[in-house]
Write an enzyme that holds these catalytic residues in place. Structure first.
Site, PDB file in Angstrom:
ATOM      1  N   GLU A  99      67.094  46.004  22.913  1.00 17.57           N
ATOM      2  CA  GLU A  99      68.061  46.188  22.027  1.00 17.57           C
ATOM      3  C   GLU A  99      67.021  46.901  20.577  1.00 17.57           C
ATOM      4  OE1 GLU A  99      70.025  44.037  24.468  1.00 17.57           O
ATOM      5  OE2 GLU A  99      68.225  43.740  23.448  1.00 17.57           O
ATOM      6  N   HIS A 168      75.459  32.953  23.019  1.00 11.66           N
ATOM      7  CA  HIS A 168      76.367  34.146  23.353  1.00 11.66           C
ATOM      8  C   HIS A 168      77.767  34.332  22.897  1.00 11.66           C
ATOM      9  CE1 HIS A 168      73.252  34.030  26.473  1.00 11.66           C
ATOM     10  NE2 HIS A 168      73.386  35.400  26.652  1.00 11.66           N
TER      11      HIS A 168
END
Length: 376
Positions: A99, A168
């Site tokens: 990322e 998450h």
């Protein structure tokens, strides 16, 4: 995308061959890819996002998409279905699981006038790219005295899904909403998804676009107006999803549906709830919120995120500053439990707001139930 960069850079000191080599390193081989106006038509949020991307990429060759599995796999949630076939690998780029790397390339491309849409498989992974989002994207326009625009969209699923644990399941609305230079959008319906994503892509500033995984498959009525290729929704403007006169309920993303369900239950008990879909966290539509509170004299804020320093806290402060004299009851705040998200399903349900929590809070605000302090 490479062709667009070459055109843009031209004779500048940054060699197009260097950019090409950089992008090639970030393109894995195939083996490594891992109101609503009255309308009868229905559309899923997934299709609404997909159609917005198709239309904006068709209309502007500077728009491109990059992220993990957005191309060959057509997106982890199939938001980018068909885009690779339609626009090719120069504008739909599969990246490695890095990322920080692809977010940085996206910001750099935006500096040169392109319009990247950077997909995070989940916004929990955006923490790997936080320096590029905050220090490179959000602050560059101010620090360059307006000379550098950063027209980039960071998008992907945000908030709790189901059974994916603490790492998450976070909501990042308050995180990014606290940063000057960013615009933060939180669509609920298919109309929201289409109109806000198209507006975000066209915006000259960096936009954090927080979707919700649990809404992708949900269908909503959508008007002919919203299906027009020129349709956008204004950034920074909330929507009154349901009018009411006894209590105001603010919510965003998935919680809007919960708030509307709670309003239905409350109506059967004689409580008329006004439900506001925030749509935009930054800028926040304080005017719509305060106008509603001045009418209903009560406020319940709802969010999935953690309570401390949350979106609800900011809304509460806004009402205290601008409409305190109109309040007939303390503000009620519904938020996620102040703990890391549990993995066990039974505990997970307790940790995130439920419809019944909103109903109880609205009743307390209307003095229709025993206050929590008295019940303790």
């Amino acid at each position: 995308m490479l062709g667009a960069i070459k055109q843009k850079v031209g004779s500048t000191s940054l060699s197009s061959s260097i950019i090409g080599q950089s992008l090639q390193r970030f393109r894995p081989s195939a083996s490594s890819v891992r109101s609503y106006a009255a309308a009868a038509k229905q559309m899923t949020v997934r299709d609404a996002l997909n159609s917005a991307l198709v239309e904006e990429m068709s209309a502007d060759p500077k728009v491109f998409l990059m992220g993990e599995e957005v191309g060959e796999y057509q997106g982890a949630y199939k938001i980018s279905k068909g885009l690779l076939e339609k626009f090719g690998p120069d504008r739909v780029l599969d990246t490695p699981i890095t990322e920080a790397g692809f977010a940085g390339i996206g910001v750099g491309a935006a500096y040169y006038g392109l319009k990247p849409v950077v997909e995070f498989m989940t916004f929990n992974f955006s923490m790997q790219a936080i320096d590029h989002i905050i220090n490179s994207a959000a602050k560059s326009n101010y620090m360059s005295a307006g000379q550098i625009n950063v027209p980039i969209v960071f998008r992907g699923p945000n908030g709790a899904a189901a059974g994916v644990g603490a790492q998450h399941s976070q909501c990042y609305a308050a995180w990014f909403g606290s940063c000057p230079g960013l615009k933060v959008l939180t669509p609920y319906s298919s109309e929201d998804a289409r109109g806000l994503l198209k507006a975000a892509i066209r915006d000259p500033d960096p936009v954090v676009f927080l979707e919700n995984e649990m809404l992708y498959g949900e269908s909503f009525p959508i008007s002919e107006e919203a299906l027009d290729s020129n349709f956008t929704l204004p950034i920074g403007k909330a929507k009154i999803e349901r009018e009411g006169k006894h209590v105001t309920i603010t919510a965003f993303s998935k919680m809007v549906g919960y708030a509307l369900h709670a309003a239905e239950i409350l109506s059967k008990e004689g409580i008329s709830a006004e439900v506001i879909n925030l749509r935009s966290i930054r800028p926040l539509d304080r005017a719509t919120i305060n106008t509603s509170v001045r009418k209903t004299n009560r406020l319940v804020t709802v969010e999935e995120g953690l309570p401390q320093h949350g979106v609800g806290a900011e809304i509460c402060m806004s009402v205290v500053e601008e409409s305190f004299a109109y309040l007939d009851a303390p503000v009620e705040r519904i938020a996620g439990a102040d703990v890391p998200m549990p993995y066990a399903a039974t505990l997970e349900r307790i940790a995130v707001p439920q419809v019944e929590d909103i109903v109880r809070a609205a009743k307390r605000a209307c003095y229709r139930s025993v206050p929590l302090a008295a019940a303790a």
